[in-house]
Design a protein around this motif. Structure first.
Motif, short mmCIF file in Angstrom:
data_model
loop_
_atom_site.label_atom_id
_atom_site.label_comp_id
_atom_site.label_asym_id
_atom_site.label_seq_id
_atom_site.Cartn_x
_atom_site.Cartn_y
_atom_site.Cartn_z
N UNK A 1 -42.95 -65.14 -16.55
CA UNK A 1 -44.29 -64.48 -16.57
C UNK A 1 -45.46 -65.63 -16.21
N UNK A 2 -46.52 -64.97 -15.39
CA UNK A 2 -47.46 -65.95 -15.13
C UNK A 2 -48.74 -64.90 -14.94
N UNK A 3 -49.87 -65.40 -15.50
CA UNK A 3 -51.04 -64.42 -15.30
C UNK A 3 -52.05 -65.72 -14.75
N UNK A 4 -52.64 -65.23 -13.47
CA UNK A 4 -53.87 -66.10 -13.22
C UNK A 4 -55.29 -64.99 -12.75
N UNK A 5 -56.14 -65.82 -12.98
CA UNK A 5 -57.62 -65.47 -12.78
C UNK A 5 -58.01 -65.77 -11.76
N UNK A 6 -59.16 -65.10 -10.93
CA UNK A 6 -59.87 -65.86 -9.70
C UNK A 6 -59.05 -65.58 -8.49
N UNK A 7 -59.86 -65.94 -7.49
CA UNK A 7 -59.19 -65.97 -6.15
C UNK A 7 -58.29 -67.30 -5.93
N UNK A 8 -57.67 -67.26 -4.91
CA UNK A 8 -56.49 -68.13 -4.73
C UNK A 8 -57.11 -69.68 -4.81
N UNK A 9 -58.24 -69.74 -4.11
CA UNK A 9 -58.64 -71.17 -3.89
C UNK A 9 -58.98 -71.76 -5.13
N UNK A 10 -59.44 -70.97 -6.22
CA UNK A 10 -59.85 -71.41 -7.40
C UNK A 10 -59.22 -70.62 -8.70
N UNK A 11 -58.13 -70.43 -8.39
CA UNK A 11 -57.31 -69.46 -9.56
C UNK A 11 -56.98 -70.21 -10.65
N UNK A 12 -57.20 -69.80 -11.86
CA UNK A 12 -57.01 -70.14 -13.04
C UNK A 12 -55.93 -69.60 -13.71
N UNK A 13 -54.72 -70.35 -13.90
CA UNK A 13 -53.60 -69.89 -14.86
C UNK A 13 -53.52 -69.65 -16.27
N UNK A 14 -53.84 -68.63 -16.79
CA UNK A 14 -53.76 -68.48 -18.32
C UNK A 14 -52.39 -68.56 -18.94
N UNK A 15 -51.33 -68.16 -18.07
CA UNK A 15 -50.07 -68.20 -18.37
C UNK A 15 -49.25 -68.79 -17.34
N UNK A 16 -48.38 -69.69 -17.39
CA UNK A 16 -47.72 -70.27 -16.23
C UNK A 16 -46.07 -70.17 -16.59
N UNK A 17 -45.61 -69.46 -15.77
CA UNK A 17 -44.08 -69.31 -15.78
C UNK A 17 -43.36 -69.11 -17.27
N UNK A 18 -43.67 -68.37 -17.77
CA UNK A 18 -43.38 -68.42 -19.32
C UNK A 18 -42.18 -67.43 -19.51
N UNK A 19 -41.12 -67.89 -19.98
CA UNK A 19 -39.94 -67.39 -20.29
C UNK A 19 -39.60 -67.38 -21.72
N UNK A 20 -39.26 -66.22 -22.32
CA UNK A 20 -39.22 -65.93 -23.82
C UNK A 20 -38.37 -64.91 -24.03
N UNK A 21 -37.71 -65.09 -25.22
CA UNK A 21 -37.12 -64.14 -25.87
C UNK A 21 -37.64 -63.77 -27.33
N UNK A 22 -38.03 -62.61 -27.71
CA UNK A 22 -38.34 -62.22 -28.95
C UNK A 22 -37.07 -61.45 -29.62
N UNK A 23 -36.32 -62.08 -30.47
CA UNK A 23 -35.27 -61.57 -31.09
C UNK A 23 -35.43 -60.01 -31.93
N UNK A 24 -34.35 -59.14 -32.01
CA UNK A 24 -34.64 -58.17 -32.84
C UNK A 24 -34.84 -58.35 -34.16
N UNK A 25 -35.82 -57.68 -34.92
CA UNK A 25 -35.90 -57.97 -36.49
C UNK A 25 -36.72 -59.22 -36.74
N UNK A 26 -36.95 -60.07 -35.87
CA UNK A 26 -37.79 -61.34 -36.12
C UNK A 26 -39.12 -61.31 -36.20
N UNK A 27 -39.72 -62.41 -36.87
CA UNK A 27 -41.06 -62.46 -37.13
C UNK A 27 -41.46 -63.75 -36.20
N UNK A 28 -42.00 -63.30 -34.95
CA UNK A 28 -42.25 -64.47 -34.09
C UNK A 28 -43.74 -64.75 -33.99
N UNK A 29 -44.18 -65.97 -34.04
CA UNK A 29 -45.43 -66.37 -33.78
C UNK A 29 -45.84 -67.03 -32.57
N UNK A 30 -46.87 -66.83 -31.85
CA UNK A 30 -47.19 -67.57 -30.82
C UNK A 30 -48.28 -68.50 -31.36
#
Length: 352
Positions: free
Chosen positions: A21-50
């Motif tokens: 998962x990635x999330x960019x803001x702005x236009x292509x020439x000056x885009x800012x990546x808030x999140x870049x190529x993030x892969x993550x599993x949240x296990x069932x019943x877990x308390x996961x902290x970012x």
């Protein structure tokens, strides 16, 4: 009040899966990546902290899971199904905000029941679930009061009850304790953990507070610059940070190069200032140093020293039980081998 989420998947299926998962803001020439190529599993019943500093992408990640922000690329799976384009109201998400977001004109019972009513659940079931949720957070006796009649901690518990009442697949917590004073924050950590354990809910918390993350989590995810730096159980991550960024964020203060070890870090509580004539014990690195400063901290003093490192002078900190050390004094510092953490991972995403 056991958790019985509205939807279910196979036991081994992560409740949340982020797939590149990635999330960019702005236009292509000056885009800012808030999140870049993030892969993550949240296990069932877990308390996961970012966990991470402001601007690291943790809140954007939480908002993508909730459906408030759509990823620029990648997929979000909830209960094994692709939910990348699913609107928030159809994701079976419970969310507790920083600002509580309670309706001031409603009673606590009606605030907790609001999400249930929007799902068109029968009135008797709405009242039963709302009552259960208020009882879970210890506020059933205040059900007819309004938010303005409560303390900040009580309002936060109402917000938690409202999120839990809908029996969500995942409970999202967006820095929910940041508006509380220090004493209430500690109390609410215990409350959050109790509710999560009693219900069996899968929870994802966003915070920049390392103490909060270590106390609550069984799955810790450390982010920086929109990328995942390290993840795992807190008892695995804390003693073995992958790189300098993670180490610094977890409170490590001493960084130096030791011949035969390379770049290492060691916590102040594991750094010993040797008394005159005291032996190092034979299992550590011994350094000559000069005291730069001494800070009284009640049960101990924090001593700052300048010591020779493999790549120049290093500033180190150690905890010393007495107040018999003065600035300018020549001392010896012992670093036990078992507490030296090799930093093979480099400096982190900021230097990539």
């Amino acid at each position: 009040m056991a958790n019985t989420a509205e939807t279910a998947a196979a036991p081994g299926t992560p409740v949340v899966r982020l797939d590149g998962v990635s999330r960019e803001y702005g236009k292509a020439s000056g885009a800012f990546a808030a999140v870049s190529d993030l892969s993550l599993d949240v296990p069932r019943g877990s308390f996961t902290t970012l966990l991470g500093p402001s601007g690291c992408g943790k809140t954007t990640t939480l908002r993508m899971i909730a459906g408030f922000v759509r990823p620029t690329s990648g997929r979000i799976l909830l209960e094994g199904a692709d939910a990348t384009s699913t609107p928030p109201e159809k994701r079976n998400i419970g969310m507790v905000f920083q600002s509580y977001a309670l309706f001031p004109h409603m009673t606590l019972r009606d605030n907790v029941a609001f999400g249930l009513r929007t799902r068109r659940i029968a009135k008797p079931e709405v009242l039963r679930r709302a009552g259960e949720a208020l009882e879970l957070v210890g506020l059933s006796h205040l059900a007819d009061r309004r938010p303005a009649q409560l303390s900040g901690g009580q309002q936060q518990r109402v917000a938690l009850a409202r999120a839990v009442a809908v029996r969500p697949s995942v409970l999202l917590l967006d820095e929910p304790l940041s508006n509380l004073d220090a004493r209430l924050r500690v109390q609410m950590r215990q409350e959050l953990l109790r509710v999560q354990r009693e219900t069996g809910l899968t929870a994802v918390l966003v915070t920049h507070d390392q103490d909060e993350a270590l106390e609550l989590s069984d799955h810790l995810v450390i982010m920086n610059g929109g990328r995942l730096e390290q993840q795992g159980a807190p008892r695995e991550v804390f003693p073995a940070p992958a790189n300098r960024f993670v180490a610094e964020f977890l409170g490590y203060q001493n960084f130096l190069t030791v011949p035969g070890h390379g770049p290492v870090t060691v916590r102040p509580e594991h750094t010993r200032l040797l008394a005159d004539g005291e032996a190092a014990g034979g299992d550590g690195v011994l350094l000559d140093a000069q005291v730069r400063g001494v800070t009284y901290q009640g049960s101990h003093c924090l001593v700052e020293v300048a010591a020779a490192s493999g790549d120049g002078e290093a500033t180190l900190h150690c905890l010393h039980p007495g107040d018999d050390v003065r600035p300018g004094a020549r001392v010896r510092i012992a670093l036990p081998h078992r507490h030296l953490v090799a930093l093979a991972g480099g400096a982190g995403t900021e230097d990539r």
